[in-house]
Scaffold this motif. Structure first.
Motif, PDB file in Angstrom:
ATOM      1  N   PHE A  90      -3.482  -3.141   3.387  1.00 38.58           N
ATOM      2  CA  PHE A  90      -3.167  -2.321   2.214  1.00 38.58           C
ATOM      3  C   PHE A  90      -3.632  -0.881   2.435  1.00 38.58           C
ATOM      4  O   PHE A  90      -2.910   0.073   2.120  1.00 38.58           O
ATOM      5  N   ASP A  91      -4.831  -0.723   3.001  1.00 38.36           N
ATOM      6  CA  ASP A  91      -5.373   0.617   3.247  1.00 38.36           C
ATOM      7  C   ASP A  91      -4.561   1.360   4.308  1.00 38.36           C
ATOM      8  O   ASP A  91      -4.419   2.587   4.239  1.00 38.36           O
ATOM      9  N   ILE A  92      -4.047   0.640   5.298  1.00 37.49           N
ATOM     10  CA  ILE A  92      -3.174   1.272   6.292  1.00 37.49           C
ATOM     11  C   ILE A  92      -1.954   1.860   5.592  1.00 37.49           C
ATOM     12  O   ILE A  92      -1.535   2.983   5.856  1.00 37.49           O
ATOM     13  N   THR A 134      -1.624   2.712   2.309  1.00 43.70           N
ATOM     14  CA  THR A 134      -1.934   3.839   1.415  1.00 43.70           C
ATOM     15  C   THR A 134      -2.230   5.110   2.212  1.00 43.70           C
ATOM     16  O   THR A 134      -1.766   6.196   1.853  1.00 43.70           O
ATOM     17  N   LYS A 135      -2.986   4.974   3.299  1.00 49.42           N
ATOM     18  CA  LYS A 135      -3.309   6.157   4.104  1.00 49.42           C
ATOM     19  C   LYS A 135      -2.054   6.737   4.754  1.00 49.42           C
ATOM     20  O   LYS A 135      -1.886   7.969   4.812  1.00 49.42           O
ATOM     21  N   ALA A 136      -1.159   5.875   5.227  1.00 48.54           N
ATOM     22  CA  ALA A 136       0.082   6.356   5.844  1.00 48.54           C
ATOM     23  C   ALA A 136       0.908   7.149   4.835  1.00 48.54           C
ATOM     24  O   ALA A 136       1.461   8.211   5.153  1.00 48.54           O
ATOM     25  N   MET A 137       0.985   6.645   3.602  1.00 48.62           N
ATOM     26  CA  MET A 137       1.778   7.336   2.585  1.00 48.62           C
ATOM     27  C   MET A 137       1.120   8.650   2.192  1.00 48.62           C
ATOM     28  O   MET A 137       1.804   9.662   1.958  1.00 48.62           O
ATOM     29  N   GLU A 138      -0.195   8.666   2.107  1.00 49.06           N
ATOM     30  CA  GLU A 138      -0.908   9.907   1.797  1.00 49.06           C
ATOM     31  C   GLU A 138      -0.653  10.959   2.879  1.00 49.06           C
ATOM     32  O   GLU A 138      -0.462  12.145   2.571  1.00 49.06           O
ATOM     33  N   LEU A 139      -0.642  10.531   4.138  1.00 49.42           N
ATOM     34  CA  LEU A 139      -0.359  11.463   5.228  1.00 49.42           C
ATOM     35  C   LEU A 139       1.069  12.000   5.125  1.00 49.42           C
ATOM     36  O   LEU A 139       1.318  13.184   5.345  1.00 49.42           O
ATOM     37  N   LEU A 140       2.010  11.120   4.777  1.00 48.93           N
ATOM     38  CA  LEU A 140       3.396  11.559   4.660  1.00 48.93           C
ATOM     39  C   LEU A 140       3.555  12.564   3.521  1.00 48.93           C
ATOM     40  O   LEU A 140       4.288  13.552   3.649  1.00 48.93           O
ATOM     41  N   ILE A 141       2.869  12.323   2.410  1.00 50.26           N
ATOM     42  CA  ILE A 141       2.895  13.289   1.306  1.00 50.26           C
ATOM     43  C   ILE A 141       2.390  14.645   1.789  1.00 50.26           C
ATOM     44  O   ILE A 141       2.960  15.690   1.473  1.00 50.26           O
ATOM     45  N   GLY A 191       0.816  -1.212   0.000  1.00 49.17           N
ATOM     46  CA  GLY A 191       0.000   0.000   0.000  1.00 49.17           C
ATOM     47  C   GLY A 191       0.844   1.254   0.000  1.00 49.17           C
ATOM     48  O   GLY A 191       0.561   2.221  -0.724  1.00 49.17           O
ATOM     49  N   ILE A 192       1.905   1.235   0.804  1.00 50.37           N
ATOM     50  CA  ILE A 192       2.821   2.387   0.847  1.00 50.37           C
ATOM     51  C   ILE A 192       3.451   2.614  -0.519  1.00 50.37           C
ATOM     52  O   ILE A 192       3.464   3.731  -1.050  1.00 50.37           O
ATOM     53  N   GLU A 193       3.967   1.543  -1.105  1.00 53.59           N
ATOM     54  CA  GLU A 193       4.675   1.684  -2.381  1.00 53.59           C
ATOM     55  C   GLU A 193       3.732   2.081  -3.515  1.00 53.59           C
ATOM     56  O   GLU A 193       4.123   2.822  -4.425  1.00 53.59           O
ATOM     57  N   PHE A 194       2.492   1.608  -3.467  1.00 57.57           N
ATOM     58  CA  PHE A 194       1.519   1.963  -4.506  1.00 57.57           C
ATOM     59  C   PHE A 194       1.355   3.477  -4.583  1.00 57.57           C
ATOM     60  O   PHE A 194       1.426   4.077  -5.659  1.00 57.57           O
ATOM     61  N   VAL A 195       1.148   4.110  -3.427  1.00 52.57           N
ATOM     62  CA  VAL A 195       0.977   5.566  -3.413  1.00 52.57           C
ATOM     63  C   VAL A 195       2.307   6.268  -3.672  1.00 52.57           C
ATOM     64  O   VAL A 195       2.355   7.298  -4.354  1.00 52.57           O
ATOM     65  N   ALA A 196       3.393   5.701  -3.162  1.00 52.94           N
ATOM     66  CA  ALA A 196       4.711   6.306  -3.361  1.00 52.94           C
ATOM     67  C   ALA A 196       5.053   6.419  -4.842  1.00 52.94           C
ATOM     68  O   ALA A 196       5.445   7.489  -5.322  1.00 52.94           O
ATOM     69  N   LEU A 197       4.888   5.338  -5.575  1.00 46.88           N
ATOM     70  CA  LEU A 197       5.233   5.352  -6.999  1.00 46.88           C
ATOM     71  C   LEU A 197       4.325   6.280  -7.787  1.00 46.88           C
ATOM     72  O   LEU A 197       4.765   6.933  -8.739  1.00 46.88           O
TER      73      LEU A 197
END
Length: 333
Positions: A292-294, A296-303, A80-86
């Motif tokens: 997976f949602d954890i 994606t949400k974590a990466m969105e917050l970091l962005i 999930g993290i990498e999906f949003v990261a890329l």
């Protein structure tokens, strides 16, 4: 509007290559750059604002620290993290703390040396004041675990209520003598899940037998050994709740090694719903986390932190659910 995945597909390259073409073209072959840019023009692809801002910063690497890379629970969180990261032009650097707080602290130097633009901690093993100090200087998000009283963006589930839900299920199946194999008490997950177990037992006026509560360390081996300890008592439990799936697998195998069967003799319930829980024999009843949602949400917050967006909400509690399979049965004793 087409996304980076469609660009990568039509240009016959990886998503990471498209990201490098946009952020670090000097690292990509000229022919590849030309092909990717032609697809971008044909599709009228527009990278989002966050990605554009990131390309202006010193680095697009983000650091993700996991407590134990061998624990398969974290694989979907990382996906999930990498999906949003890329999608946003980031590269992910993975750090394995090996369940060692000192090793976890060492990764903080990567932020201090500006080798990473931000960090996602999937563990809360280091002191709260140190996390708060780092988060005051650099973008930091905490996922899966949390730290009480620390003002750091966090994504997790409610571990107390979910453990209570699992225990209630065993009680409603008629079990009165329920064993519990906890996680380590120096971890917030260990304490919260034990708290949920005690709350459910108290709510239904079911006596907690102290000997039937044993402390594990979230490993298969500790689940196996603690279950053998529970089986050594004259009054064995009719059901056991293990605070994660790895320990639940160990408990099941210990039960069967002693010539008993799951769930006919002893019911077993786990926590996390890792992939192996559905193909284990018997298939494991467990609490499922939206891993997976954890991520994606974590990466969105970091962005949001990295691009200095206004954040109206920084604490997210995601839904969990009880997944019923074959390892639990109505009490027959």
């Amino acid at each position: 509007m087409p996304g980076i995945k469609e660009v990568a597909k039509q240009a016959n390259v990886s998503i990471a290559t498209v990201s490098r073409v946009l952020s670090k073209p000097e690292s990509v072959a000229e022919e590849t750059i030309k092909r990717v840019l032609e697809v971008i023009e044909d599709l009228n692809y527009q990278p989002n604002a966050a990605a554009r801002q990131l390309r202006m910063s010193e680095t697009t690497t983000i650091l993700v620290v996991v407590p134990d890379i061998t624990n398969t629970f974290f694989s979907d969180v990382l996906r999930g993290i990498e999906f949003v990261a890329l999608e946003n032009g980031y590269q992910v650097l993975l750090g394995d703390a090996g369940n060692n707080p000192e090793q976890e602290k060492g990764y903080l130097n990567i932020l201090r040396q500006k080798k990473a633009a931000g960090m996602i901690l999937l563990t809360a093993g280091i002191e709260a004041n140190l996390v708060e100090e780092i988060a005051a200087q650099y973008p930091v998000v905490l996922a899966c675990e949390y730290l009480e009283g620390v003002n750091v963006p966090t994504v997790s589930i409610d571990n107390v209520s979910s453990a209570r839900k699992a225990t209630e299920y065993l009680i409603n199946l008629g079990h009165k003598r329920i064993g519990y194999i906890s996680g380590p008490m120096n971890s917030v997950l260990g304490r919260d899940r034990l708290k949920g177990f005690y709350q459910a037992m108290a709510q239904y006026n079911v006596k907690v037998e102290p000997d039937l509560v044993q402390e594990g360390d979230f490993s298969y081996k500790s689940g196996f050994n603690m279950m053998l300890k529970l089986l050594a008592y004259s009054h064995t439990p009719t059901a056991v709740f293990a605070a994660n799936d790895e320990m639940a697998f160990g408990a099941v195998n210990a039960i069967e090694e002693k010539g008993l069967t799951v769930p006919q003799d002893i019911s077993v319930i786990g926590f996390d719903n890792i992939k192996f829980s559905s193909i284990f024999k018997p298939a494991l009843t467990t609490i499922s986390q939206p891993t997976f949602d954890i991520g994606t949400k974590a990466m969105e917050l970091l962005i949001g932190l990295m691009t200095k967006q206004e954040m109206k909400k920084t604490q997210f509690i995601l839904e969990n659910k009880l997944v019923l399979r074959d390892s639990c049965y109505k009490c027959s004793r």
